[in-house]
Design an enzyme around this catalytic site. Structure first.
Site, PDB file in Angstrom:
ATOM      1  N   LYS B  99      40.163  25.740  53.040  1.00  0.00           N
ATOM      2  CA  LYS B  99      41.159  27.002  52.336  1.00  0.00           C
ATOM      3  C   LYS B  99      41.928  27.433  53.315  1.00  0.00           C
ATOM      4  O   LYS B  99      41.638  28.454  54.022  1.00  0.00           O
ATOM      5  CB  LYS B  99      39.970  27.914  51.608  1.00  0.00           C
ATOM      6  CG  LYS B  99      40.950  28.883  50.627  1.00  0.00           C
ATOM      7  CD  LYS B  99      40.084  30.017  50.030  1.00  0.00           C
ATOM      8  CE  LYS B  99      40.629  31.247  50.223  1.00  0.00           C
ATOM      9  NZ  LYS B  99      39.899  32.327  49.472  1.00  0.00           N
ATOM     10  N   GLY B 160      39.880  41.154  46.062  1.00  0.00           N
ATOM     11  CA  GLY B 160      38.934  42.298  46.084  1.00  0.00           C
ATOM     12  C   GLY B 160      39.561  43.320  45.411  1.00  0.00           C
ATOM     13  O   GLY B 160      38.689  44.376  44.984  1.00  0.00           O
ATOM     14  N   ALA B 186      41.293  34.777  43.808  1.00  0.00           N
ATOM     15  CA  ALA B 186      41.424  36.097  44.452  1.00  0.00           C
ATOM     16  C   ALA B 186      41.791  36.973  43.112  1.00  0.00           C
ATOM     17  O   ALA B 186      42.796  36.633  42.224  1.00  0.00           O
ATOM     18  CB  ALA B 186      42.622  36.390  45.260  1.00  0.00           C
ATOM     19  N   GLY B 187      41.258  38.081  43.098  1.00  0.00           N
ATOM     20  CA  GLY B 187      41.655  39.046  41.977  1.00  0.00           C
ATOM     21  C   GLY B 187      40.566  39.239  40.691  1.00  0.00           C
ATOM     22  O   GLY B 187      40.764  40.153  39.831  1.00  0.00           O
ATOM     23  N   ASN B 208      34.908  35.846  44.996  1.00  0.00           N
ATOM     24  CA  ASN B 208      33.849  36.466  45.717  1.00  0.00           C
ATOM     25  C   ASN B 208      33.378  37.766  45.415  1.00  0.00           C
ATOM     26  O   ASN B 208      32.569  38.184  44.866  1.00  0.00           O
ATOM     27  CB  ASN B 208      34.536  36.354  47.317  1.00  0.00           C
ATOM     28  CG  ASN B 208      33.533  36.776  48.142  1.00  0.00           C
ATOM     29  OD1 ASN B 208      33.525  36.491  49.646  1.00  0.00           O
ATOM     30  ND2 ASN B 208      32.284  37.151  48.156  1.00  0.00           N
ATOM     31  N   THR B 209      34.645  38.783  45.742  1.00  0.00           N
ATOM     32  CA  THR B 209      34.222  40.244  45.426  1.00  0.00           C
ATOM     33  C   THR B 209      33.830  40.617  44.066  1.00  0.00           C
ATOM     34  O   THR B 209      32.953  41.356  43.966  1.00  0.00           O
ATOM     35  CB  THR B 209      35.635  41.089  45.946  1.00  0.00           C
ATOM     36  OG1 THR B 209      36.035  40.652  47.091  1.00  0.00           O
ATOM     37  CG2 THR B 209      35.241  42.595  45.769  1.00  0.00           C
TER      38      THR B 209
END
Lengths: 66, 256
Positions: B99, B160, B186-187, B208-209
């Site tokens: 990635k 995040g 992301a997001g 992830n977050t």
């Protein structure tokens, strides 16, 4: 011989190859990648790769990340 | 079950990809990853702890035989750094997937697309399976495809931030622009964000977050699993068009 590993100084005796160094440090080669003096060393070459006084070694592994 | 995600002949058993950062500890990471049903798990490349040999390793908890490990080049702000980390990651011998992140700015963590494109071309020629973390610009996505990327990973919103899919219109255009798989990365902040990404037609979502930062990460991981499944099924089922006015669902015939 004096080596820098991950920016810390190490004194080793009797260690000649990269494979021996990893053994001494109790590091499993399968989970790491190694750079010596900014050159990545291929796994297949660990046993033949000779270390020299003052070599700067980076040993990386995988950690949590996104 | 003929709807498998395939990238360069690699079959993926889940369209939810998860990160391993920001968890309380390795055990929580393990439980959340398991609850998510994910196949792909991202990791970062960092110096090993040489001094404390008793310290545990992530891969003691996330089995590389069970999951597909996707190393990232997080923290790299230059082509040179990204190449260095990507090449080290490949040489670890666990994965050819990378990635690729070349970050342009600390505050937004938006990609430096010029550097990303350059690094993608170089790594693709070396045989890496490059998955670039990019922005929602369809022209960039096309350039990355031409440079040899194996998929494109447009951000939904800053890493995040939990803001969800900020520009679904651009993501839709990216889907029409490239032949590669499109993985939103992301997001994503909650389940509906993941479902929205999948309903647009995206091939997968990386979170992830959104999971690790939730009050109950394991529960959120499960929610995301269902959201991705639901979104994909809805996409394939073919939604109704949006209309300004009503169309009754019950018949007029037989009214008293």
């Amino acid at each position: 011989m004096r080596l820098t590993i991950n920016s810390d100084f190490f004194e080793t005796s009797g260690t000649r190859t990269l494979e021996e160094l990893l053994n001494d440090l109790d590091i499993e080669p399968g989970r790491v990648a190694v750079e010596v003096n900014l050159s990545i060393v291929k796994k297949a070459d660990y046993s033949a790769f000779m270390l020299n006084e003052g070599d700067k070694i980076e040993i990386v592994n995988f950690v949590g990340g996104g | 079950m003929g709807d498998k995600l395939i990238i360069r002949e690699i079959e993926f058993r889940s369209r939810l990809w998860v990160g391993t950062g920001k968890y309380k500890d390795f055990e929580e990471t393990r439980r959340a990853v398991e609850a998510s049903g994910a196949d792909v798990v991202t990791v970062a490349v960092r110096r090993m702890n040489i001094i404390d040999r008793k310290s545990e390793n992530l891969l003691d908890y996330i089995d590389p035989k069970k999951y597909k490990i996707l190393p990232n080049t997080a923290g790299c702000y230059s082509v040179e750094d990204a190449l260095r980390y990507a090449r080290l990651a490949r040489e670890a011998g666990i994965s050819d997937l990378i990635k690729l992140e070349v970050i342009g700015d600390e505050k937004t963590l938006f990609p430096d697309t010029w550097g990303l494109l350059k690094a993608t071309g170089i790594l693709a020629k070396e045989g890496a399976i490059v998955l670039p973390y990019t922005n929602d610009d369809p022209i960039m996505a096309k350039r990355l495809e031409d440079a040899g990327a194996a998929a494109v990973m447009p951000l939904g919103a800053p890493i995040g931030s939990g803001l969800g899919i900020r520009n679904p219109y651009n993501i839709k255009i990216i889907l029409e622009t490239v032949k590669l798989p499109v993985i939103v990365d992301a997001g994503v902040g909650t389940a509906s964000d993941a479902a929205i990404a999948m309903e647009l037609g995206c091939d997968a979502v990386l979170i992830n977050t959104g999971i690790a930062g939730a009050k109950d990460p394991v529960a959120m991981a499960e929610a995301m699993k269902h959201a991705v499944l639901a979104g994909r099924l809805a996409y394939k089922a073919g939604r109704i068009p949006k209309k300004l006015y009503a169309t009754a669902s019950s018949p007029i015939e037989g009214m008293l």
